[in-house]
Design an enzyme around this catalytic site. Structure first.
Site, PDB file in Angstrom:
ATOM      1  N   SER A   9       0.827  -1.200   0.000  1.00  0.00           N
ATOM      2  CA  SER A   9       0.000   0.000   0.000  1.00  0.00           C
ATOM      3  C   SER A   9       0.866   1.258   0.000  1.00  0.00           C
ATOM      4  CB  SER A   9      -0.904   0.013   1.236  1.00  0.00           C
ATOM      5  OG  SER A   9      -1.594   1.246   1.338  1.00  0.00           O
TER       6      SER A   9
ATOM      7  N   TYR B  78      -1.889   5.559  -5.201  1.00  0.00           N
ATOM      8  CA  TYR B  78      -2.886   6.627  -5.236  1.00  0.00           C
ATOM      9  C   TYR B  78      -2.367   7.721  -6.156  1.00  0.00           C
ATOM     10  CZ  TYR B  78      -5.026   4.622  -1.022  1.00  0.00           C
ATOM     11  OH  TYR B  78      -5.634   3.784  -0.122  1.00  0.00           O
TER      12      TYR B  78
ATOM     13  N   THR C 223      -5.490   2.640  -7.347  1.00  0.00           N
ATOM     14  CA  THR C 223      -6.805   2.678  -6.709  1.00  0.00           C
ATOM     15  C   THR C 223      -7.565   3.907  -7.186  1.00  0.00           C
ATOM     16  OG1 THR C 223      -5.985   1.530  -4.757  1.00  0.00           O
ATOM     17  CG2 THR C 223      -8.015   2.788  -4.498  1.00  0.00           C
TER      18      THR C 223
ATOM     19  N   LYS D  83      -7.813  -0.727  -9.588  1.00  0.00           N
ATOM     20  CA  LYS D  83      -8.542  -1.268  -8.432  1.00  0.00           C
ATOM     21  C   LYS D  83      -9.662  -0.322  -8.007  1.00  0.00           C
ATOM     22  CE  LYS D  83      -7.843  -2.686  -3.591  1.00  0.00           C
ATOM     23  NZ  LYS D  83      -8.860  -1.821  -2.972  1.00  0.00           N
TER      24      LYS D  83
ATOM     25  N   HIS E 276     -13.939  -1.383  -2.006  1.00  0.00           N
ATOM     26  CA  HIS E 276     -12.982  -0.943  -0.982  1.00  0.00           C
ATOM     27  C   HIS E 276     -13.295  -1.580   0.368  1.00  0.00           C
ATOM     28  CE1 HIS E 276      -9.804   2.292  -0.993  1.00  0.00           C
ATOM     29  NE2 HIS E 276      -9.795   1.987   0.289  1.00  0.00           N
TER      30      HIS E 276
END
Length: 406
Positions: free
Chosen positions: A110, A133, A159, A254, A278
Site C-alpha cells: 500500500s 494513489y 486505486t 482497483k 474498498h
C-alpha cells in the site's frame, strides 16, 4: 504442525485480533463507512451464493496453480494493499510480504504502508506489486511508480474509488488519529492490552513511511481526513492513460464496480481490474463486487485479468468468485487479523487455512484444477436483504444461520 489452540479459521483470527488490539486499532481495520451497510452486504452477497456439490468425480489429484500476468503462483489468492499495517505488528508490511512469498502468492504494498518501498522489496523473494494513489501532487505519485520499477515491483495497482474519503464513524468515535491521540479512553485501552502496548513502545509509533517521505504530512483529525487532504477528486481515465505510458509492466485498476468501464480499460491498455467496493469502506449502500462479477466477465471476454475483493474470508468464498469467472481473489482484513494475532507466522498459517479450505471445496465440487471452476457450480442467489442488515461482525461468528452454512 497445527495445534488445537491455533486459530482454525479467519473468524478465529478476527477474534484473536479483537482481543489483542486496543479498540481504536481494531476498529480502524474492522470498520466500514457510515452505517456499515456495505460491509455487511459484502458478506451476505457471498453467503447467498450456494455451491453445487459434484460426485462422483475423479479429484484424486488436485492443483491450485494459477497464472497471473505470465507468472505462475501456488493459489489464486493475493494479499491486497492495506494501510497502517505496523499498527498491527511492527514492520507489518514486510511481514505480510514475507508470508505471501512463502505461500507462493503476490503481495501488494500500500502507498499508505508503514515500511519503505525498499524494505518491502527486500522482504523475501516473492512477487511484489505496488498499490498507487494518484495524489494532488502528481510528481510524488510518479516518483513512487519510478521507485517501484527500480526496485523490481512486478505490477502497479492504481486505486480509483476514492475521489473523496468514506466517512468512518468508528474512527471518529474513537478519536483515531495519526499520530495517535491518547485520550483517556484510548489510554485505558492501552492498559487493557499490555502485550500490544509493550510491543509498540519498543518498535515506536507507526508512520506512513511512503507518504511521509514525499508529502510532509501534518497531524489530522482522522486517517480519512488525512487521505482526503492528499487525494485528487479530478482523477479520471486520462490519468490512467498517462500512467500506462509511464509504466510498461502489468497495470491493474482497483476499485471498479461498473462493468461499463471494461471498454475504457481495454482501450487504454490496462492489463487487469480489481472489482471492489474498498471492503465497504467508501460508498455505503454500494453493490457487492460478487454481484457485478458476471457482468465484468461478459464484457471482458477473457481480454482482461479480473481480480475481486471485499468480504472474502474463506476458501469457500474464493471458490464462489472463481466459479463466477474471477481469475483470483484479493484479501485484506483476513491477513491483517492474522498479522495482529501473531505476525508473519500467523499470516502464513492463515494462508494455509485458506488453501486447505479451497482444497476441500475443489474435492467436493469436482474442480481438480482451478480452470475446472465454472458458473454452473453456483446456484442463483437467495434473497439476502435480511442478512445485509445484520451486524457485520456477527457474520463472522459461528452460527447455525445461512451466513456460515456453506
Amino acid at each position: 504442525m497445527t495445534r488445537s489452540a491455533d486459530p482454525q479459521s479467519i473468524a478465529d483470527y478476527r477474534e484473536a485480533a479483537r482481543r489483542r488490539l486496543p479498540r481504536m486499532i481494531f476498529d480502524f481495520y474492522d470498520g466500514g463507512a457510515d452505517s456499515e451497510n456495505t460491509l455487511a452486504y459484502n458478506r451476505a452477497a457471498l453467503d447467498a451464493r450456494r455451491l453445487l456439490g459434484s460426485a462422483p468425480v475423479d479429484v484424486g489429484r488436485r492443483s491450485q496453480k494459477t497464472t497471473l500476468f505470465g507468472r505462475t503462483f501456488e493459489m489464486p489468492l493475493i494479499i491486497g494493499p492495506t494501510g497502517l499495517a505496523a499498527a498491527a505488528w511492527p514492520k507489518g508490511d514486510a511481514a505480510l510480504a514475507r508470508a505471501a512469498g512463502r505461500a507462493g502468492i503476490p503481495f501488494v504494498m500500500s502507498t499508505a504502508g508503514t515500511c519503505t518501498q525498499e524494505e518491502v522489496a527486500a522482504a523475501g523473494d516473492g512477487a511484489k506489486w505496488m498499490q498507487l494513489y494518484l495524489f494532488r501532487n502528481r510528481e510524488f505519485s510518479a516518483r513512487i511508480v519510478d521507485k517501484a520499477d527500480e526496485l523490481g515491483f512486478e505490477a502497479i495497482e492504481v486505486t480509483v474509488d476514492n475521489a473523496v474519503a468514506g466517512k468512518r464513524l468508528r474512527d471518529a468515535r474513537n478519536g483515531f488519529t495519526l499520530p495517535f491521540r491518547w485520550t483517556p479512553a484510548n489510554l485505558a485501552g492501552l492498559a487493557r492490552h499490555p502485550g500490544w502496548s509493550l510491543q509498540m513502545a519498543r518498535a515506536g509509533a507507526p508512520r506512513l513511511e511512503v507518504m511521509a517521505a514525499g508529502l510532509g504530512l501534518e497531524r489530522t483529525d482522522t486517517i480519512a481526513e488525512l487521505m482526503q487532504s492528499q487525494l485528487d477528486p479530478s482523477v479520471c481515465w486520462d490519468d490512467i492513460a498517462r500512467l500506462r505510458d509511464r509504466w510498461r509492466k502489468p497495470l491493474i485498476v482497483k476499485g471498479v464496480l461498473d462493468p461499463a468501464h471494461v471498454a475504457r480499460a481495454l482501450a487504454i491498455g490496462v492489463d487487469g481490474l480489481v472489482i471492489s467496493n474498498h471492503g465497504g469502506r467508501q460508498l455505503d449502500g454500494a453493490v457487492a463486487p460478487i454481484d457485478t462479477l458476471p457482468d465484468f466477465v461478459a464484457e471482458a471476454r477473457g481480454r482482461l485479468t479480473l481480480l475481486i475483493d471485499s468480504g472474502f474470508r474463506s476458501g469457500c468464498d474464493i471458490a464462489r468468485a472463481l466459479a463466477l469467472g474471477a481469475d483470483a481473489v484479493q484479501i485484506g482484513r483476513a491477513t491483517l487479523y492474522a498479522l495482529a494475532a501473531g505476525g508473519e507466522a500467523a499470516v502464513f498459517h492463515a494462508l494455509g487455512l485458506l488453501k486447505a479450505e479451497l482444497d476441500v471445496v475443489q474435492a467436493l465440487t469436482g474442480a481438480a484444477a482451478i480452470a475446472d471452476f465454472h458458473p454452473g457450480m453456483i446456484r442463483s442467489p437467495a434473497p439476502h436483504s435480511a442478512l445485509a442488515r445484520r451486524d457485520p461482525g456477527s457474520l463472522l461468528q459461528p452460527s447455525a444461520s445461512l451466513a456460515l452454512q456453506a
